[in-house]
Motif scaffolding. Structure first.
Motif, PDB file in Angstrom:
ATOM      1  N   HIS A 222      67.842  64.681  10.115  1.00 28.83           N
ATOM      2  CA  HIS A 222      66.557  64.002  10.013  1.00 28.83           C
ATOM      3  C   HIS A 222      66.261  63.111  11.209  1.00 28.83           C
ATOM      4  N   ASP A 223      67.242  62.354  11.663  1.00 24.70           N
ATOM      5  CA  ASP A 223      67.014  61.425  12.770  1.00 24.70           C
ATOM      6  C   ASP A 223      66.588  62.160  14.034  1.00 24.70           C
ATOM      7  N   ARG A 224      67.256  63.266  14.336  1.00 27.26           N
ATOM      8  CA  ARG A 224      66.894  64.061  15.507  1.00 27.26           C
ATOM      9  C   ARG A 224      65.484  64.639  15.358  1.00 27.26           C
ATOM     10  N   ALA A 225      65.162  65.083  14.161  1.00 26.58           N
ATOM     11  CA  ALA A 225      63.833  65.647  13.912  1.00 26.58           C
ATOM     12  C   ALA A 225      62.747  64.605  14.146  1.00 26.58           C
ATOM     13  N   LEU A 226      62.979  63.391  13.677  1.00 26.77           N
ATOM     14  CA  LEU A 226      61.986  62.336  13.837  1.00 26.77           C
ATOM     15  C   LEU A 226      61.864  61.895  15.296  1.00 26.77           C
ATOM     16  N   GLU A 227      62.951  61.975  16.040  1.00 25.19           N
ATOM     17  CA  GLU A 227      62.882  61.682  17.479  1.00 25.19           C
ATOM     18  C   GLU A 227      61.930  62.659  18.175  1.00 25.19           C
ATOM     19  N   MET A 228      62.053  63.937  17.821  1.00 26.59           N
ATOM     20  CA  MET A 228      61.178  64.944  18.423  1.00 26.59           C
ATOM     21  C   MET A 228      59.737  64.759  17.963  1.00 26.59           C
ATOM     22  N   ALA A 229      59.559  64.357  16.730  1.00 27.86           N
ATOM     23  CA  ALA A 229      58.204  64.105  16.233  1.00 27.86           C
ATOM     24  C   ALA A 229      57.560  62.967  17.024  1.00 27.86           C
ATOM     25  N   ARG A 230      58.314  61.913  17.271  1.00 26.40           N
ATOM     26  CA  ARG A 230      57.783  60.794  18.064  1.00 26.40           C
ATOM     27  C   ARG A 230      57.415  61.251  19.474  1.00 26.40           C
ATOM     28  N   GLN A 231      58.247  62.120  20.043  1.00 24.78           N
ATOM     29  CA  GLN A 231      57.962  62.630  21.380  1.00 24.78           C
ATOM     30  C   GLN A 231      56.647  63.405  21.392  1.00 24.78           C
ATOM     31  N   ASN A 232      56.419  64.214  20.371  1.00 25.00           N
ATOM     32  CA  ASN A 232      55.176  64.986  20.287  1.00 25.00           C
ATOM     33  C   ASN A 232      53.961  64.086  20.091  1.00 25.00           C
ATOM     34  N   ILE A 233      54.117  63.075  19.263  1.00 24.34           N
ATOM     35  CA  ILE A 233      53.011  62.141  19.028  1.00 24.34           C
ATOM     36  C   ILE A 233      52.653  61.417  20.324  1.00 24.34           C
ATOM     37  N   ASP A 234      53.680  60.907  21.007  1.00 22.46           N
ATOM     38  CA  ASP A 234      53.445  60.188  22.266  1.00 22.46           C
ATOM     39  C   ASP A 234      52.827  61.091  23.328  1.00 22.46           C
ATOM     40  N   ALA A 235      53.187  62.372  23.314  1.00 25.32           N
ATOM     41  CA  ALA A 235      52.650  63.306  24.308  1.00 25.32           C
ATOM     42  C   ALA A 235      51.191  63.641  24.039  1.00 25.32           C
ATOM     43  N   CYS A 236      50.797  63.672  22.772  1.00 24.02           N
ATOM     44  CA  CYS A 236      49.453  64.139  22.420  1.00 24.02           C
ATOM     45  C   CYS A 236      48.411  63.038  22.291  1.00 24.02           C
ATOM     46  N   VAL A 237      48.808  61.842  21.926  1.00 28.16           N
ATOM     47  CA  VAL A 237      47.832  60.769  21.712  1.00 28.16           C
ATOM     48  C   VAL A 237      46.950  60.521  22.938  1.00 28.16           C
ATOM     49  N   PRO A 238      47.510  60.499  24.161  1.00 30.22           N
ATOM     50  CA  PRO A 238      46.629  60.313  25.330  1.00 30.22           C
ATOM     51  C   PRO A 238      45.561  61.406  25.448  1.00 30.22           C
ATOM     52  N   TYR A 239      45.899  62.639  25.100  1.00 33.19           N
ATOM     53  CA  TYR A 239      44.920  63.726  25.131  1.00 33.19           C
ATOM     54  C   TYR A 239      43.828  63.495  24.087  1.00 33.19           C
ATOM     55  N   LEU A 240      44.243  63.030  22.892  1.00 33.87           N
ATOM     56  CA  LEU A 240      43.269  62.745  21.844  1.00 33.87           C
ATOM     57  C   LEU A 240      42.353  61.616  22.271  1.00 33.87           C
ATOM     58  N   ASP A 241      42.910  60.633  22.979  1.00 34.56           N
ATOM     59  CA  ASP A 241      42.091  59.528  23.486  1.00 34.56           C
ATOM     60  C   ASP A 241      41.029  60.016  24.463  1.00 34.56           C
ATOM     61  N   GLN A 242      41.318  61.115  25.164  1.00 31.08           N
ATOM     62  CA  GLN A 242      40.398  61.652  26.161  1.00 31.08           C
ATOM     63  C   GLN A 242      39.432  62.687  25.581  1.00 31.08           C
ATOM     64  N   GLY A 243      39.442  62.833  24.248  1.00 27.89           N
ATOM     65  CA  GLY A 243      38.457  63.697  23.616  1.00 27.89           C
ATOM     66  C   GLY A 243      38.937  65.077  23.211  1.00 27.89           C
ATOM     67  N   MET A 244      40.247  65.327  23.278  1.00 25.55           N
ATOM     68  CA  MET A 244      40.765  66.630  22.838  1.00 25.55           C
ATOM     69  C   MET A 244      40.432  66.837  21.362  1.00 25.55           C
ATOM     70  N   GLU A 245      39.845  67.989  21.028  1.00 25.17           N
ATOM     71  CA  GLU A 245      39.343  68.230  19.675  1.00 25.17           C
ATOM     72  C   GLU A 245      40.437  68.459  18.646  1.00 25.17           C
ATOM     73  N   ALA A 246      41.475  69.176  19.048  1.00 20.54           N
ATOM     74  CA  ALA A 246      42.496  69.561  18.074  1.00 20.54           C
ATOM     75  C   ALA A 246      43.810  69.865  18.776  1.00 20.54           C
ATOM     76  N   ILE A 247      44.886  69.813  17.995  1.00 19.30           N
ATOM     77  CA  ILE A 247      46.205  70.265  18.444  1.00 19.30           C
ATOM     78  C   ILE A 247      46.436  71.600  17.747  1.00 19.30           C
ATOM     79  N   VAL A 248      46.411  72.667  18.505  1.00 14.50           N
ATOM     80  CA  VAL A 248      46.439  74.020  17.939  1.00 14.50           C
ATOM     81  C   VAL A 248      47.877  74.467  17.696  1.00 14.50           C
ATOM     82  N   SER A 249      48.103  75.073  16.543  1.00 11.95           N
ATOM     83  CA  SER A 249      49.413  75.647  16.220  1.00 11.95           C
ATOM     84  C   SER A 249      49.271  77.151  16.030  1.00 11.95           C
ATOM     85  N   THR A 250      50.100  77.910  16.738  1.00 12.88           N
ATOM     86  CA  THR A 250      50.113  79.367  16.564  1.00 12.88           C
ATOM     87  C   THR A 250      51.335  79.816  15.763  1.00 12.88           C
TER      88      THR A 250
END
Length: 403
Positions: A222-250
């Motif tokens: 769990h701890d490792r999983a949450l570390e990666m989740a934090r990394q993804n959140i930190d990576a995407c929030v700046p894009y969302l701040d700049q108007g990115m509409e969605a985070i697409v999952s395939t």
């Protein structure tokens, strides 16, 4: 179901959902048994303890203070986490959350045999890291003639990579790189980028993203999983701040986990708000296309058997959405019996439970191929690679049919 958690069970060891939520989940179960009717492992094994109701009782006993055994662990390990039982349950029991917590406690109490522990260690240390996994896959491809047939069949051939479209559209969406998909099937995300480009949407690659964490979380890391989740959140929030509409999952499996970040971090003073914002922005590629004008695409005339991944129909509750898009474009979808059943991939289940996984795969392929389709389409990389090991028809991600 009446229950009272043992006082010595520390909530920090049974997932961030906490004692109160776990007790509520247990009490919601009215032990009706409807879940067993749609459980793949119960149908194969016919053992009450290899169905959701029996596993709930096992977890309940452990949470109430009974010491877990290796046998308890075996029954929990056999669960695919397909969550078909949640779709069936009339009481809304959140079985998946309970299972993750139960597995964590049992792991701590029962331990594991050396070989099992080693196998899981390698998976945890390699699969969630795309560079490590890509290197392992490259080595496996070179050694393919020397590998045993069962392992050989799991290794897809390398495919040529095309260039990512350089879009300058005003509308922008993002996509995380993930872990195994870029090495196993890079054409999937590329196809999504090309499809969105034709619709006037630029799909941006979020380079600093990581594995979604689902694989680690379901293996009690769990701890490792949450570390990666934090990394993804930190990576995407700046894009969302700049108007990115969605985070697409395939990959529908990644989508389930990413959409759950908000719950996982709801009590985190630093990440609660950011995680909720992140999860709200995550969209499966089918959700994105359902709201767009797709008249620029046409069907190829092939008949398609669609394998709906458990993470799509039971996890994200998007059953029928890709099929509706394909039919709207003019594809003919063939009927698939027992479409609610898991194909046996389930993350790394096919590596940890090969016998059960093989039986489920063979049954799924029989249902998919019954009407003799031209192609089999799916929406998750794990299902795709698992099915194509023995499929008579080509297996593709459905988004590849549009570009």
């Amino acid at each position: 179901m009446h229950t009272r958690l043992a006082d010595h069970i520390d909530a920090s060891h049974i997932d961030a959902s906490g004692r109160g939520e776990l007790e509520a989940i247990l009490r919601a179960c009215v032990h009706c048994g409807f879940c067993n009717a749609t459980c793949p492992t119960y149908q194969l094994l016919g053992d009450e303890l290899d169905g959701p109701r029996g596993r709930i009782y096992l977890i309940k006993q452990v949470l109430e203070g009974q010491t877990a055994t290796r046998l308890t662990q075996t029954h929990l390990d056999r669960c695919l986490t397909c969550r078909a039982c949640e779709t069936t349950c009339p009481s809304g029991v959140q079985y998946g959350r309970l299972l993750d917590a139960g597995r964590d406690i049992v792991e701590r109490q029962a331990g594991r045999a050396f070989v099992d522990r080693l196998k899981r260690y390698v998976i945890i240390r390699v699969f969630p890291y795309r560079r490590r996994f890509a290197l392992l896959l490259k080595m496996a491809r070179r050694l393919r003639p020397l590998l045993p047939p069962d392992l050989n069949s799991k290794i897809p051939p390398a495919t040529p990579q095309d260039l990512w479209p350089r879009s300058k559209h005003a509308r922008k969406m993002g996509i995380l790189p993930g872990c195994v998909q870029p090495a196993l099937a890079p054409a999937i995300d590329l196809a999504a980028a090309k499809v969105l480009d034709r619709l006037g949407i630029a799909l941006l690659q979020v380079e600093n993203g990581a594995c979604c964490g689902a694989l680690l979380y379901h293996l009690s890391a769990h701890d490792r999983a949450l570390e990666m989740a934090r990394q993804n959140i930190d990576a995407c929030v700046p894009y969302l701040d700049q108007g990115m509409e969605a985070i697409v999952s395939t990959a529908s499996g990644c989508g389930v986990m990413a959409k759950d970040y908000g719950r996982l971090f709801k009590d985190d003073p630093v990440y609660a708000e950011k995680a909720a914002r992140f999860s709200a922005a995550v969209k499966d590629i089918a959700e994105v296309l359902a709201g767009e004008d797709l008249s620029c695409f046409q069907a190829s005339g092939h008949s398609i058997a669609f394998q709906s991944p458990c993470t799509l129909q039971h996890g994200q509750r998007l059953k029928g959405l890709p099929e509706a898009i394909l039919q709207k474009l003019g594809y003919r979808l063939t009927p698939v019996g027992d479409a609610h059943l898991c194909c046996g991939s389930a993350g790394v289940y096919s590596l940890l439970q090969p016998d059960l996984s093989t039986q489920l795969r063979d049954g799924k392929l029989q249902a998919l191929q019954a009407a003799r389709p031209d192609l089999i389409a799916t929406a998750n990389i794990g299902c795709l690679t698992h099915l194509q090991t023995t499929s008579q028809q080509k297996v593709v991600h459905w988004i590849e049919l549009l570009h």
